[in-house]
Scaffold this motif. Structure first.
Motif, short mmCIF file in Angstrom:
data_model
loop_
_atom_site.label_atom_id
_atom_site.label_comp_id
_atom_site.label_asym_id
_atom_site.label_seq_id
_atom_site.Cartn_x
_atom_site.Cartn_y
_atom_site.Cartn_z
N ASP A 185 0.86 -1.09 0.01
CA ASP A 185 -0.06 -0.08 0.04
C ASP A 185 0.74 1.25 0.13
O ASP A 185 1.86 1.38 0.73
CB ASP A 185 -0.83 -0.02 1.37
N LEU A 186 0.78 2.10 -0.84
CA LEU A 186 1.28 3.23 -1.10
C LEU A 186 0.85 4.27 -0.14
O LEU A 186 -0.44 4.66 -0.14
CB LEU A 186 1.41 3.98 -2.52
N LEU A 187 1.52 4.97 0.94
CA LEU A 187 1.00 5.67 1.89
C LEU A 187 1.66 7.32 1.55
O LEU A 187 0.48 8.34 1.77
CB LEU A 187 1.55 5.46 3.21
N PRO A 241 2.02 -3.23 16.61
CA PRO A 241 1.81 -2.30 15.60
C PRO A 241 2.18 -2.41 14.20
O PRO A 241 2.76 -3.47 13.96
CB PRO A 241 2.83 -1.07 16.00
N TRP A 242 1.46 -1.77 13.20
CA TRP A 242 1.65 -1.92 11.84
C TRP A 242 2.78 -1.38 11.62
O TRP A 242 3.59 -0.57 12.24
CB TRP A 242 0.49 -1.06 11.02
N THR A 243 3.68 -1.92 10.42
CA THR A 243 4.92 -1.22 10.22
C THR A 243 4.81 -0.42 8.87
O THR A 243 4.02 -0.74 7.81
CB THR A 243 6.10 -2.33 10.12
N ILE A 244 5.74 0.54 8.74
CA ILE A 244 5.67 1.35 7.56
C ILE A 244 7.30 1.34 7.08
O ILE A 244 8.20 1.40 8.06
CB ILE A 244 5.39 2.89 7.77
N VAL A 245 7.42 1.18 5.83
CA VAL A 245 8.92 1.42 5.43
C VAL A 245 9.06 2.59 4.51
O VAL A 245 8.09 3.00 3.57
CB VAL A 245 8.99 -0.10 4.30
N ILE A 246 9.90 3.29 4.90
CA ILE A 246 10.28 4.75 3.99
C ILE A 246 11.74 4.23 3.11
O ILE A 246 12.73 3.87 3.79
CB ILE A 246 10.56 5.80 4.92
N GLU A 247 11.55 4.12 1.78
CA GLU A 247 12.53 3.79 1.08
C GLU A 247 12.62 4.31 -0.39
O GLU A 247 11.49 4.22 -0.89
CB GLU A 247 12.60 2.36 1.17
N ASP A 248 13.63 4.89 -1.00
CA ASP A 248 13.59 5.41 -2.25
C ASP A 248 12.39 6.43 -2.65
O ASP A 248 11.89 6.62 -3.59
CB ASP A 248 13.31 4.08 -3.13
N LYS A 275 9.34 6.80 -1.12
CA LYS A 275 8.12 6.19 -0.87
C LYS A 275 7.73 5.68 0.53
O LYS A 275 8.80 4.97 1.04
CB LYS A 275 7.73 5.24 -1.87
N ALA A 276 6.76 5.83 1.04
CA ALA A 276 6.51 5.30 2.20
C ALA A 276 5.42 4.36 1.90
O ALA A 276 4.33 4.51 1.06
CB ALA A 276 5.75 6.44 3.29
N THR A 277 5.41 3.06 2.43
CA THR A 277 4.77 1.92 2.12
C THR A 277 4.42 1.14 3.24
O THR A 277 5.02 1.20 4.13
CB THR A 277 5.24 0.92 1.07
N ALA A 278 3.50 0.25 3.49
CA ALA A 278 3.04 -0.69 4.17
C ALA A 278 2.68 -2.09 3.59
O ALA A 278 2.12 -2.13 2.37
CB ALA A 278 2.01 -0.08 5.22
N LEU A 279 3.18 -3.03 4.05
CA LEU A 279 2.26 -4.25 3.69
C LEU A 279 1.09 -4.25 3.21
O LEU A 279 0.12 -3.46 4.37
CB LEU A 279 2.69 -5.44 4.71
N SER A 280 0.35 -4.66 2.25
CA SER A 280 -0.97 -4.70 1.99
C SER A 280 -1.66 -5.21 3.48
O SER A 280 -1.29 -6.30 3.83
CB SER A 280 -1.38 -5.56 0.86
N ALA A 281 -2.88 -4.60 3.56
CA ALA A 281 -3.54 -4.98 4.93
C ALA A 281 -4.07 -6.53 4.68
O ALA A 281 -3.97 -7.27 5.76
CB ALA A 281 -4.61 -4.06 5.28
#
Length: 282
Positions: free
Chosen positions: A172-174, A232-239, A241-247
Motif C-alpha cells: 500500500d502506497l502511503l 503495531p503496523w509497520t511502515i517502510v520509508i525507502e526510495d 516512498k512510504a509503503t506498508a504491507l497490504s493489509a
C-alpha cells in the motif's frame, strides 16, 4: 539426552503434513521443503520484564513494546543479523521479530523467524540466518510448542490468500517525497504520538512501527487475540516512498487459518488501515 533435546527443539518448527509448490531456487536446502511450517511458537506465560531479559541474554535488542489489546503486550526485537538482511532493497519488513505476551490467557507467542523470514525475503531467503534466530529463541524459551497456524513452507514466498488477493510485493502506497520529508511527516503527525519505533536500516531505508486508529485496531479481537502481535503496523520509508504491507496480505499471512467467512467479518478493516496510515503523509 542432548540429542533428544535438540530433536524436540527442531520439532517445534514443523508440522509434518501437506505440501506446497516450489517457488524457485533456495540458497541451500533447508529440510523444510515439502512440509508445513508453524506460524508461531507458543508457550506458558512469562511477564514482560522477564521476557525482555531472556531476549537480551540471547543477544537480541529490544526495539519497543506495544499494547495491541487489553491485557496483552507485543515485544518487538531485533539483532544485527536481522538488520543486515533487512537492509537489502525492499526487505525492510524482515528487520524485526515479535513476541506477544497475553496476560489474560496466560500464554506467549513468538513469530516464527523461519516462517516470516521466508515470506519476506522470498528468493533472497538465507536459511542459516533465520534458523539461527529460531534456535536462539528456543534456547531462551525451551518449552515452546508449534502453533496450529501453519502454511506450506514452499509456498510462503508467493503467499496470497486467494486469486485476486495481494502478494508481498503489492504494498500500500502511503506517501511520496524525499526520505527526509516522509520521516519528518511521520514524526510530526499528531506530535509523533502514534510512532512506536523508528529503525534505520541503510542510508536509504527505514522501518517504522505505527499505531492504527483505535477503531481499526480492534479487528484482532474479532478474529483471534492470540495473533494480536501483528500490531503495531509497520511502515517502510525507502526510495522516496512510504509503503506498508497490504493489509489483506499482512492479516492473511498472520492468520493463515482465517477463512473467507472470517475475512468477511472484517471486510472494512484493510481500507481503514490504509486510510489511517495515509493521513500521516498528507
Amino acid at each position: 539426552m542432548t540429542k533428544t533435546i535438540a530433536a524436540l527443539l527442531s520439532a517445534t518448527v514443523l508440522i509434518f503434513s501437506g505440501c506446497g509448490s516450489s517457488t524457485g531456487p533456495e540458497v541451500a536446502k533447508t529440510g523444510y521443503e515439502g512440509k508445513k511450517i508453524n506460524t508461531y511458537l507458543q508457550g506458558l506465560h512469562v511477564d514482560v520484564d522477564t521476557a525482555k531479559s531472556k531476549l537480551e541474554a540471547a543477544g537480541f535488542e529490544i526495539v519497543a513494546t506495544y499494547t495491541p489489546v487489553k491485557g496483552g503486550t507485543t515485544v518487538i526485537f531485533t539483532n544485527s543479523e536481522l538488520k543486515a538482511e533487512a537492509a537489502k532493497p525492499k526487505r525492510a519488513q524482515a528487520a524485526i521479530l515479535r513476541l506477544f505476551i497475553d496476560d489474560k490467557e496466560k500464554t506467549i507467542s513468538f513469530n516464527n523467524p523461519v516462517y516470516f523470514g521466508k515470506a519476506y525475503m522470498q528468493g533472497e531467503y538465507n536459511h542459516a540466518v533465520f534458523n539461527a534466530q529460531l534456535e536462539k529463541i528456543n534456547a531462551a524459551f525451551p518449552d515452546l510448542k508449534p502453533s496450529v497456524d501453519v502454511w506450506d513452507f514452499d509456498a510462503l514466498a508467493t503467499y496470497h490468500f486467494m486469486v485476486s488477493m495481494p502478494y508481498f510485493e503489492d504494498t500500500d502506497l502511503l506517501g511520496e517525497g524525499t526520505n527526509e520529508e516522509l520521516l519528518a511527516k511521520a514524526n510530526a503527525y499528531k506530535k509523533g504520538k502514534l510512532k512506536i519505533f523508528q529503525m534505520k536500516l541503510s542510508d536509504n531505508s527505514y522501518l517504522l512501527g505505527y499505531e492504527l486508529g483505535s477503531r481499526t485496531s480492534k479487528f484482532t479481537s474479532k478474529i483471534g487475540r492470540a495473533n494480536a502481535g501483528l500490531l503495531p503496523w509497520t511502515i517502510v520509508i525507502e526510495d522516496g516512498k512510504a509503503t506498508a504491507l497490504s493489509a489483506k496480505y499482512h492479516i492473511a499471512i498472520s492468520y493463515p487459518l482465517l477463512d473467507m467467512s472470517g475475512f468477511m467479518g472484517i471486510m472494512t478493516v484493510p481500507g481503514a488501515v490504509v486510510n489511517d496510515l495515509q493521513k500521516t503523509f498528507k
